[in-house]
Design a protein around this motif. Structure first.
Motif, short mmCIF file in Angstrom:
data_model
loop_
_atom_site.label_atom_id
_atom_site.label_comp_id
_atom_site.label_asym_id
_atom_site.label_seq_id
_atom_site.Cartn_x
_atom_site.Cartn_y
_atom_site.Cartn_z
N LYS A 22 0.83 -1.20 0.00
CA LYS A 22 0.00 0.00 0.00
C LYS A 22 0.87 1.25 0.00
O LYS A 22 0.56 2.23 -0.69
CB LYS A 22 -0.95 0.00 1.20
N GLU A 23 1.95 1.25 0.76
CA GLU A 23 2.85 2.40 0.80
C GLU A 23 3.54 2.58 -0.55
O GLU A 23 3.69 3.70 -1.04
CB GLU A 23 3.89 2.23 1.91
N LEU A 24 3.96 1.48 -1.18
CA LEU A 24 4.56 1.56 -2.52
C LEU A 24 3.58 2.18 -3.51
O LEU A 24 3.94 3.06 -4.29
CB LEU A 24 4.95 0.16 -3.01
N GLU A 25 2.35 1.70 -3.47
CA GLU A 25 1.34 2.22 -4.40
C GLU A 25 1.06 3.70 -4.14
O GLU A 25 0.96 4.49 -5.06
CB GLU A 25 0.05 1.41 -4.27
N GLU A 34 6.19 15.27 -7.10
CA GLU A 34 6.83 14.27 -7.93
C GLU A 34 6.42 12.85 -7.55
O GLU A 34 6.31 12.53 -6.39
CB GLU A 34 8.35 14.39 -7.80
N ARG A 35 6.24 12.04 -8.57
CA ARG A 35 5.95 10.63 -8.34
C ARG A 35 7.25 9.94 -7.95
O ARG A 35 8.32 10.22 -8.48
CB ARG A 35 5.39 10.00 -9.61
N MET A 36 7.18 9.03 -7.00
CA MET A 36 8.35 8.32 -6.51
C MET A 36 8.33 6.90 -7.06
O MET A 36 7.27 6.33 -7.28
CB MET A 36 8.34 8.28 -4.99
N ILE A 37 9.52 6.34 -7.29
CA ILE A 37 9.63 4.94 -7.68
C ILE A 37 10.52 4.24 -6.66
O ILE A 37 11.36 4.87 -6.03
CB ILE A 37 10.18 4.77 -9.12
N SER A 44 20.66 0.38 -5.20
CA SER A 44 20.05 1.68 -4.86
C SER A 44 19.55 2.48 -6.06
O SER A 44 19.23 3.65 -5.92
CB SER A 44 21.01 2.53 -4.03
N ARG A 45 19.49 1.88 -7.22
CA ARG A 45 18.94 2.56 -8.40
C ARG A 45 17.43 2.40 -8.40
O ARG A 45 16.89 1.38 -7.95
CB ARG A 45 19.50 1.93 -9.69
N GLY A 46 16.74 3.40 -8.93
CA GLY A 46 15.29 3.33 -9.02
C GLY A 46 14.86 2.37 -10.12
O GLY A 46 15.59 2.15 -11.08
N PHE A 47 13.66 1.80 -9.97
CA PHE A 47 13.10 0.96 -11.03
C PHE A 47 11.58 1.13 -11.07
O PHE A 47 10.95 1.51 -10.09
CB PHE A 47 13.47 -0.52 -10.82
N ARG A 48 11.01 0.86 -12.24
CA ARG A 48 9.56 0.93 -12.42
C ARG A 48 9.00 -0.48 -12.20
O ARG A 48 9.66 -1.46 -12.49
CB ARG A 48 9.22 1.44 -13.81
#
Length: 72
Positions: A22-25, A34-37, A44-48
């Motif tokens: 739920k927190e991720l969503e 800004e939207r967070m990923i 530690s790299r962001g991903f979709r």
């Protein structure tokens, strides 16, 4: 009383294992700002979410991690 009924529904439907999802969503669907990923716990790299490529058995992964720790 309507507030209490709503609160009771929330308590009955509470699933602790879903808190992280739920927190991720919530972060992913952010409307203001800004939207967070999420970030990879290893690099530690962001991903979709659509970049997720598979799943692994939790017990199997735990065993691999324990073996890696014992080698250090």
């Amino acid at each position: 009383t309507e507030h209490l009924l709503e609160q009771r529904k929330q308590i009955e439907n509470y699933k602790p294992h879903m808190v992280v999802f739920k927190e991720l969503e919530r972060s992913y669907r952010k409307r203001h700002g800004e939207r967070m990923i999420p970030t990879c716990p290893n690099c530690s790299r962001g991903f979709r979410f659509e970049e997720l490529s598979g799943w692994v058995n939790e017990r199997f992964e735990k065993g691999l991690r324990e073996k890696e720790k014992s080698k250090e």
